[in-house]
Write a protein that holds these residues in place. Structure first.
Motif, PDB file in Angstrom:
ATOM      1  N   ALA A 254       0.865  -1.185   0.000  1.00  0.00           N
ATOM      2  CA  ALA A 254       0.000   0.000   0.000  1.00  0.00           C
ATOM      3  C   ALA A 254       0.893   1.224   0.000  1.00  0.00           C
ATOM      4  O   ALA A 254       1.839   1.310   0.777  1.00  0.00           O
ATOM      5  N   GLN A 255       0.598   2.173  -0.878  1.00  0.00           N
ATOM      6  CA  GLN A 255       1.390   3.392  -0.973  1.00  0.00           C
ATOM      7  C   GLN A 255       0.479   4.592  -1.156  1.00  0.00           C
ATOM      8  O   GLN A 255      -0.509   4.513  -1.882  1.00  0.00           O
ATOM      9  N   PHE A 256       0.857   5.678  -0.516  1.00  0.00           N
ATOM     10  CA  PHE A 256       0.153   6.937  -0.719  1.00  0.00           C
ATOM     11  C   PHE A 256       0.656   7.546  -2.013  1.00  0.00           C
ATOM     12  O   PHE A 256       1.850   7.561  -2.272  1.00  0.00           O
TER      13      PHE A 256
ATOM     14  N   GLU B  64      -5.910  13.220  -3.406  1.00  0.00           N
ATOM     15  CA  GLU B  64      -4.937  12.213  -2.985  1.00  0.00           C
ATOM     16  C   GLU B  64      -5.620  10.854  -2.853  1.00  0.00           C
ATOM     17  O   GLU B  64      -6.821  10.752  -2.663  1.00  0.00           O
ATOM     18  N   ASN B  65      -4.828   9.801  -2.963  1.00  0.00           N
ATOM     19  CA  ASN B  65      -5.405   8.465  -2.834  1.00  0.00           C
ATOM     20  C   ASN B  65      -4.352   7.487  -2.349  1.00  0.00           C
ATOM     21  O   ASN B  65      -3.162   7.767  -2.367  1.00  0.00           O
ATOM     22  N   TRP B  66      -4.810   6.347  -1.928  1.00  0.00           N
ATOM     23  CA  TRP B  66      -3.940   5.243  -1.536  1.00  0.00           C
ATOM     24  C   TRP B  66      -4.055   4.183  -2.611  1.00  0.00           C
ATOM     25  O   TRP B  66      -5.141   3.836  -3.053  1.00  0.00           O
ATOM     26  N   CYS B  67      -2.907   3.653  -3.040  1.00  0.00           N
ATOM     27  CA  CYS B  67      -2.890   2.638  -4.092  1.00  0.00           C
ATOM     28  C   CYS B  67      -2.206   1.379  -3.585  1.00  0.00           C
ATOM     29  O   CYS B  67      -1.340   1.424  -2.719  1.00  0.00           O
ATOM     30  N   VAL B  68      -2.622   0.252  -4.137  1.00  0.00           N
ATOM     31  CA  VAL B  68      -1.980  -1.022  -3.865  1.00  0.00           C
ATOM     32  C   VAL B  68      -1.220  -1.379  -5.125  1.00  0.00           C
ATOM     33  O   VAL B  68      -1.798  -1.449  -6.211  1.00  0.00           O
ATOM     34  N   ASN B  69       0.079  -1.580  -4.990  1.00  0.00           N
ATOM     35  CA  ASN B  69       0.937  -1.869  -6.131  1.00  0.00           C
ATOM     36  C   ASN B  69       1.571  -3.243  -5.961  1.00  0.00           C
ATOM     37  O   ASN B  69       1.905  -3.655  -4.869  1.00  0.00           O
TER      38      ASN B  69
ATOM     39  N   GLY C 249      -0.716  -4.786 -10.780  1.00  0.00           N
ATOM     40  CA  GLY C 249      -0.762  -3.437 -11.325  1.00  0.00           C
ATOM     41  C   GLY C 249      -1.063  -2.507 -10.169  1.00  0.00           C
ATOM     42  O   GLY C 249      -0.471  -2.630  -9.118  1.00  0.00           O
ATOM     43  N   SER C 250      -2.014  -1.628 -10.328  1.00  0.00           N
ATOM     44  CA  SER C 250      -2.387  -0.721  -9.246  1.00  0.00           C
ATOM     45  C   SER C 250      -3.897  -0.713  -9.057  1.00  0.00           C
ATOM     46  O   SER C 250      -4.648  -0.717 -10.022  1.00  0.00           O
ATOM     47  N   ILE C 251      -4.291  -0.720  -7.815  1.00  0.00           N
ATOM     48  CA  ILE C 251      -5.687  -0.523  -7.435  1.00  0.00           C
ATOM     49  C   ILE C 251      -5.671   0.676  -6.503  1.00  0.00           C
ATOM     50  O   ILE C 251      -4.930   0.679  -5.520  1.00  0.00           O
ATOM     51  N   CYS C 252      -6.431   1.706  -6.811  1.00  0.00           N
ATOM     52  CA  CYS C 252      -6.426   2.906  -5.984  1.00  0.00           C
ATOM     53  C   CYS C 252      -7.768   3.088  -5.303  1.00  0.00           C
ATOM     54  O   CYS C 252      -8.812   2.837  -5.895  1.00  0.00           O
ATOM     55  N   THR C 253      -7.719   3.491  -4.048  1.00  0.00           N
ATOM     56  CA  THR C 253      -8.920   3.781  -3.286  1.00  0.00           C
ATOM     57  C   THR C 253      -9.072   5.286  -3.210  1.00  0.00           C
ATOM     58  O   THR C 253      -8.180   5.979  -2.735  1.00  0.00           O
ATOM     59  N   MET C 254     -10.176   5.799  -3.731  1.00  0.00           N
ATOM     60  CA  MET C 254     -10.355   7.240  -3.802  1.00  0.00           C
ATOM     61  C   MET C 254     -11.605   7.728  -3.089  1.00  0.00           C
ATOM     62  O   MET C 254     -11.843   8.915  -3.030  1.00  0.00           O
ATOM     63  N   ASP C 255     -12.410   6.818  -2.560  1.00  0.00           N
ATOM     64  CA  ASP C 255     -13.637   7.225  -1.883  1.00  0.00           C
ATOM     65  C   ASP C 255     -13.453   7.181  -0.376  1.00  0.00           C
ATOM     66  O   ASP C 255     -12.737   6.338   0.149  1.00  0.00           O
ATOM     67  N   GLY C 256     -14.129   8.064   0.314  1.00  0.00           N
ATOM     68  CA  GLY C 256     -14.117   8.072   1.768  1.00  0.00           C
ATOM     69  C   GLY C 256     -12.992   8.913   2.332  1.00  0.00           C
ATOM     70  O   GLY C 256     -12.145   9.438   1.615  1.00  0.00           O
TER      71      GLY C 256
ATOM     72  N   ARG D 205      -9.503   9.991   4.206  1.00  0.00           N
ATOM     73  CA  ARG D 205      -8.135   9.543   3.922  1.00  0.00           C
ATOM     74  C   ARG D 205      -7.751   8.333   4.766  1.00  0.00           C
ATOM     75  O   ARG D 205      -7.163   7.379   4.261  1.00  0.00           O
ATOM     76  N   ASP D 206      -8.061   8.337   6.072  1.00  0.00           N
ATOM     77  CA  ASP D 206      -7.670   7.215   6.920  1.00  0.00           C
ATOM     78  C   ASP D 206      -8.385   5.934   6.516  1.00  0.00           C
ATOM     79  O   ASP D 206      -7.823   4.841   6.595  1.00  0.00           O
ATOM     80  N   GLN D 207      -9.614   6.051   6.027  1.00  0.00           N
ATOM     81  CA  GLN D 207     -10.353   4.882   5.560  1.00  0.00           C
ATOM     82  C   GLN D 207      -9.746   4.351   4.253  1.00  0.00           C
ATOM     83  O   GLN D 207      -9.613   3.141   4.073  1.00  0.00           O
ATOM     84  N   ARG D 208      -9.342   5.253   3.361  1.00  0.00           N
ATOM     85  CA  ARG D 208      -8.694   4.822   2.113  1.00  0.00           C
ATOM     86  C   ARG D 208      -7.386   4.117   2.412  1.00  0.00           C
ATOM     87  O   ARG D 208      -7.059   3.095   1.793  1.00  0.00           O
ATOM     88  N   GLU D 209      -6.645   4.619   3.386  1.00  0.00           N
ATOM     89  CA  GLU D 209      -5.392   3.971   3.770  1.00  0.00           C
ATOM     90  C   GLU D 209      -5.665   2.577   4.335  1.00  0.00           C
ATOM     91  O   GLU D 209      -4.992   1.606   3.970  1.00  0.00           O
ATOM     92  N   ALA D 210      -6.647   2.457   5.217  1.00  0.00           N
ATOM     93  CA  ALA D 210      -6.981   1.161   5.807  1.00  0.00           C
ATOM     94  C   ALA D 210      -7.416   0.167   4.729  1.00  0.00           C
ATOM     95  O   ALA D 210      -7.023  -1.011   4.759  1.00  0.00           O
ATOM     96  N   ASN D 211      -8.216   0.619   3.767  1.00  0.00           N
ATOM     97  CA  ASN D 211      -8.659  -0.255   2.679  1.00  0.00           C
ATOM     98  C   ASN D 211      -7.471  -0.736   1.849  1.00  0.00           C
ATOM     99  O   ASN D 211      -7.363  -1.920   1.508  1.00  0.00           O
ATOM    100  N   ALA D 212      -6.553   0.176   1.523  1.00  0.00           N
ATOM    101  CA  ALA D 212      -5.381  -0.188   0.726  1.00  0.00           C
ATOM    102  C   ALA D 212      -4.507  -1.189   1.474  1.00  0.00           C
ATOM    103  O   ALA D 212      -4.019  -2.162   0.888  1.00  0.00           O
TER     104      ALA D 212
END
Length: 90
Positions: free
Chosen positions: A11-13, A23-28, A32-39, A41-48
């Motif tokens: 998981a990377q910011f 801003e978003n958190w992505c899983v690399n 490839g990459s999956i980015c979480t952009m909803d909710g 910031r702390d929730q996007r980080e937790a999801n990633a």
């Protein structure tokens, strides 16, 4: 079902180049990459971070099921149900 992509994933910011997304958190990783952009910031980080941990979690649960020899074990049944859900069988 085909096997999921093996890790490691991380998981990377990341700042997105698209101003409207912010801003978003992505899983690399091999996915490839999956980015979480909803909710928030702390929730996007937790999801990633949860997505990035998925291969390790799946492997650990499979190891637990493989080592379970008690057909009446509630924890083993729960783990088998989680694996079935991950495989799309539940």
């Amino acid at each position: 079902m085909s096997q999921p992509t093996k890790g490691p994933w991380e998981a990377q910011f990341e700042d997105t180049p698209y101003e409207e997304l912010g801003e978003n958190w992505c899983v690399n990783g091999g996915i490839g990459s999956i980015c979480t952009m909803d909710g928030p910031r702390d929730q996007r980080e937790a999801n990633a971070r949860l997505i990035a941990a998925a291969p390790d979690l799946l492997e650990a649960i499979q190891e637990q099921v493989d080592e379970c020899f008690d057909p009446a074990c509630e924890m083993c049944a729960r783990h088998e149900a989680i694996l079935a859900k991950a495989r799309g069988e539940a």
